[in-house]
Structures are given as structure tokens and as C-alpha cells.
Design a protein around this motif. Sequence first.
Motif, PDB file in Angstrom:
ATOM      1  N   SER A 141       0.834  -1.202   0.000  1.00  9.66           N
ATOM      2  CA  SER A 141       0.000   0.000   0.000  1.00  9.66           C
ATOM      3  C   SER A 141       0.870   1.254   0.000  1.00  9.66           C
ATOM      4  O   SER A 141       1.991   1.260   0.519  1.00  9.66           O
ATOM      5  CB  SER A 141      -0.903   0.016   1.239  1.00  9.66           C
ATOM      6  OG  SER A 141      -1.626   1.225   1.309  1.00  9.66           O
ATOM      7  N   ARG A 142       0.354   2.322  -0.579  1.00  3.97           N
ATOM      8  CA  ARG A 142       1.016   3.622  -0.523  1.00  3.97           C
ATOM      9  C   ARG A 142       0.364   4.507   0.541  1.00  3.97           C
ATOM     10  O   ARG A 142       0.732   5.676   0.695  1.00  3.97           O
ATOM     11  CB  ARG A 142       0.932   4.323  -1.890  1.00  3.97           C
ATOM     12  CG  ARG A 142       1.603   3.547  -3.021  1.00  3.97           C
ATOM     13  CD  ARG A 142       1.560   4.326  -4.331  1.00  3.97           C
ATOM     14  NE  ARG A 142       2.027   3.522  -5.443  1.00  3.97           N
ATOM     15  CZ  ARG A 142       3.312   3.328  -5.756  1.00  3.97           C
ATOM     16  NH1 ARG A 142       4.246   3.908  -5.021  1.00  3.97           N
ATOM     17  NH2 ARG A 142       3.652   2.586  -6.785  1.00  3.97           N
ATOM     18  N   GLU A 143      -0.610   3.934   1.245  1.00  2.67           N
ATOM     19  CA  GLU A 143      -1.358   4.692   2.240  1.00  2.67           C
ATOM     20  C   GLU A 143      -1.201   4.073   3.624  1.00  2.67           C
ATOM     21  O   GLU A 143      -0.698   2.957   3.768  1.00  2.67           O
ATOM     22  CB  GLU A 143      -2.845   4.740   1.872  1.00  2.67           C
ATOM     23  CG  GLU A 143      -3.131   5.395   0.531  1.00  2.67           C
ATOM     24  CD  GLU A 143      -4.619   5.384   0.197  1.00  2.67           C
ATOM     25  OE1 GLU A 143      -5.408   4.798   0.995  1.00  2.67           O
ATOM     26  OE2 GLU A 143      -4.993   5.937  -0.848  1.00  2.67           O
ATOM     27  N   TYR A 181      -5.190   0.767   4.500  1.00  2.00           N
ATOM     28  CA  TYR A 181      -4.654   0.401   3.189  1.00  2.00           C
ATOM     29  C   TYR A 181      -5.720   0.318   2.093  1.00  2.00           C
ATOM     30  O   TYR A 181      -5.762  -0.631   1.302  1.00  2.00           O
ATOM     31  CB  TYR A 181      -3.897  -0.935   3.293  1.00  2.00           C
ATOM     32  CG  TYR A 181      -3.021  -1.035   4.510  1.00  2.00           C
ATOM     33  CD1 TYR A 181      -2.028  -0.085   4.772  1.00  2.00           C
ATOM     34  CD2 TYR A 181      -3.190  -2.071   5.440  1.00  2.00           C
ATOM     35  CE1 TYR A 181      -1.221  -0.169   5.914  1.00  2.00           C
ATOM     36  CE2 TYR A 181      -2.385  -2.159   6.576  1.00  2.00           C
ATOM     37  CZ  TYR A 181      -1.415  -1.208   6.811  1.00  2.00           C
ATOM     38  OH  TYR A 181      -0.620  -1.293   7.930  1.00  2.00           O
ATOM     39  N   GLU A 182      -6.552   1.349   2.061  1.00  2.00           N
ATOM     40  CA  GLU A 182      -7.677   1.342   1.114  1.00  2.00           C
ATOM     41  C   GLU A 182      -7.240   1.319  -0.342  1.00  2.00           C
ATOM     42  O   GLU A 182      -7.992   0.846  -1.207  1.00  2.00           O
ATOM     43  CB  GLU A 182      -8.573   2.567   1.359  1.00  2.00           C
ATOM     44  CG  GLU A 182      -9.394   2.487   2.625  1.00  2.00           C
ATOM     45  CD  GLU A 182     -10.354   3.659   2.750  1.00  2.00           C
ATOM     46  OE1 GLU A 182     -10.433   4.479   1.805  1.00  2.00           O
ATOM     47  OE2 GLU A 182     -11.027   3.760   3.786  1.00  2.00           O
ATOM     48  N   ASP A 183      -6.037   1.825  -0.638  1.00  2.00           N
ATOM     49  CA  ASP A 183      -5.630   1.868  -2.044  1.00  2.00           C
ATOM     50  C   ASP A 183      -5.357   0.489  -2.619  1.00  2.00           C
ATOM     51  O   ASP A 183      -5.204   0.337  -3.836  1.00  2.00           O
ATOM     52  CB  ASP A 183      -4.407   2.775  -2.233  1.00  2.00           C
ATOM     53  CG  ASP A 183      -3.186   2.298  -1.468  1.00  2.00           C
ATOM     54  OD1 ASP A 183      -3.342   1.541  -0.492  1.00  2.00           O
ATOM     55  OD2 ASP A 183      -2.068   2.696  -1.841  1.00  2.00           O
TER      56      ASP A 183
END
Length: 343
Positions: A263-265, A269-271
Motif C-alpha cells: 500500500s502507498r497509504e 490500506y484502502e488503495d
Amino acid sequence: MASSSSSVAAPCRRFLCPLAATATASRALLSSSRTPPPTRRRLLLSTTAATIAAAMAASSQRDVSAASSCKAKEGYSYFPGQEPTLRGDADFLLECMDEAGVDGALVVQPINHMFDHSLVSSVLKKYPSKFIGCCLANPADDGSGIKQLEHLIVQEKYRAVRFNPSLWPSGQKMTNEVGRSLFAKAGELGAPVGIMVMKGIGLYIQEIEELCRDYPETTIILDHMAFCKPPTNNEEEKAFSSFLSLSRFPQVYVKYSALFRISREAYPYEDTAQLLSRVISNYGANRIMWGSDFPFVVPECGYKGAKDAVSHVTGKISVWPSDLEWILGKTVSQLFQGAWVAP
């Protein structure tokens, strides 16, 4: 992990969390408004210390040809430079699993002990209804790893094997003579091969495709979504597309694990929702399994948090309850039939 002391903290870096991969049974069934929650227990895969459901975090890229050993507690040896920094013993894992409602896990041989499987073997014998094992392939030039693989699967009852391409001798590929022999032997013995491409799928896609074509009887589990993050440029999209293209080989499975790595979030980790949506569309939920990446996930969001993130993420893409069942255990329970006998 033969005892309840923290002396086994290091090796459990790759216990079960999902892979490979990896399988566990969950007492806390995720429900959906569309259908009643299932009444039977659900198996969950998690990776601990190594990927698919147990210890699968082999992050080392060291050459193992000059291995020497330094002594750990209780007589187990750590590979030089691989002394643990996180607690990862069996008792701690069992505590985390109990809190999350997970009843079993696939334990991957931790890089801390390289090819000395004695610690994990002791844990498998102590907790036969909780853990099954994934050994670590030894790609040494002399071919000694082939006989070791057969021993671990036939005699020690390991159910899977991990390929870490970074452990191959310098300049060698997983498709060299030893790699092919290891891969073919795994297929012959019915042991799925978990592949952990920490440097990215792009570097290894041709090798994986070659192995898939030449040995269709050997099952593959791609750890941690092949380390594909949500694409932000053409090169990353190309890599993710190559990962999706492996779905044309029916023997390839995917571990939706270590979300904090892909994840980038921040949590939850919604992305990764759109990544998962595309993977479901290509592979089908019946070839996807969840993994936690214990113990590395603990300081990130906690073991239970890792499992809870799955229901949060899948809620963003309206995953059917039946598909969620596959991801949270049905896939891995079918892949490793007869494991994790429920009490």
C-alpha cells in the motif's frame, strides 16, 4: 519454538499469516448485508516471518555459500546477520491468532535460521493442529537442497516450499538446473511453491512463466501480491499487468498479504482495493488467499488489524460474501487439504 519461552522469537518471522501463502480457520466470520454469515468456521491464511499464512518474510538477499552459524537460545542457530529484532515465537503468534479469531496457520521457515529447519520442525510437532510448514528451498550449486527438500516434505511433513530468488548463487536464475530440479520435485511431492519476489515481479516474470510452462503440475503461490503497489506510472502498470497475466496458468495462486508493504497509504490500506479488484477479476477469488506477514505486521497495524483490514478493503469494492470466504480461508484449505483439524 519447542517451548513457550521467547527464545524462538526470531524464527517466527514467517509464521502463518494467510500465503502462502498458508491457511487458518477463523472464528470471527465476516458478515455481509447481502447474505447471512456462514455458520461453519472459516480458514484464514497468514504469513509470519516469511508470507501465505505463516512465517514467510524472507527479506534477506545474502549469499548463503559461506554460511557459518552463531548460537541462539535453546541450541538453535541464527544465520549470521539474521538475529531477530522482533518477537515472533509460537506462543506470541498463538496469542495474536486467538485475538483475531484465527485457528490455524502456515508457518514459513524464517530467514533467521536459513536452511536449518530444526526450530520450525519442533513447532510443527508441538502444535500439529495449529500449524503446517513451508520450508525454504536451498539452491546450492551442489544440488544438496533437492535431497533436503524431499526429506522435509516426506519425513518432516512440510506442505509447501518457498523460493527466494535472492538466495540463488550470484548470476544464477530460478530456472537453472538446480532450480528446475527443486521445482519439479515440489510438484512431484504435491508441495506448492511460494515465490517471494521482493525486488519486483518484473525481474522474474520470464523465469516464472518458463517454470509454469515446463512444469504445469507444480502449484505456485505468489507472495504479497508479487510486491505490486498501486501503479503510478507506465512501468509499474506494465509490471502489474505481467503479474495479472500469470492468471492464464491455472496452477498459479496469489497471496493477498502484507498489505502494509504493497500500500502507498496508511492503515487500513484502502488503495489496495483496486489492486484486489483486478486480481479477483483475473484469477478468481478461489485462487486468492489472505496473509498477515507476522511478526512484521505487528508494529504496523497488529495481527488482528491486518485481518480486519481485509473486510474494510473488500467493502470498498463490494466483494461477494462467497468470494470473501475463499480469500479468508477456503482457498488455502482446499490447497492444503487435511490440515488445521478444528477442535
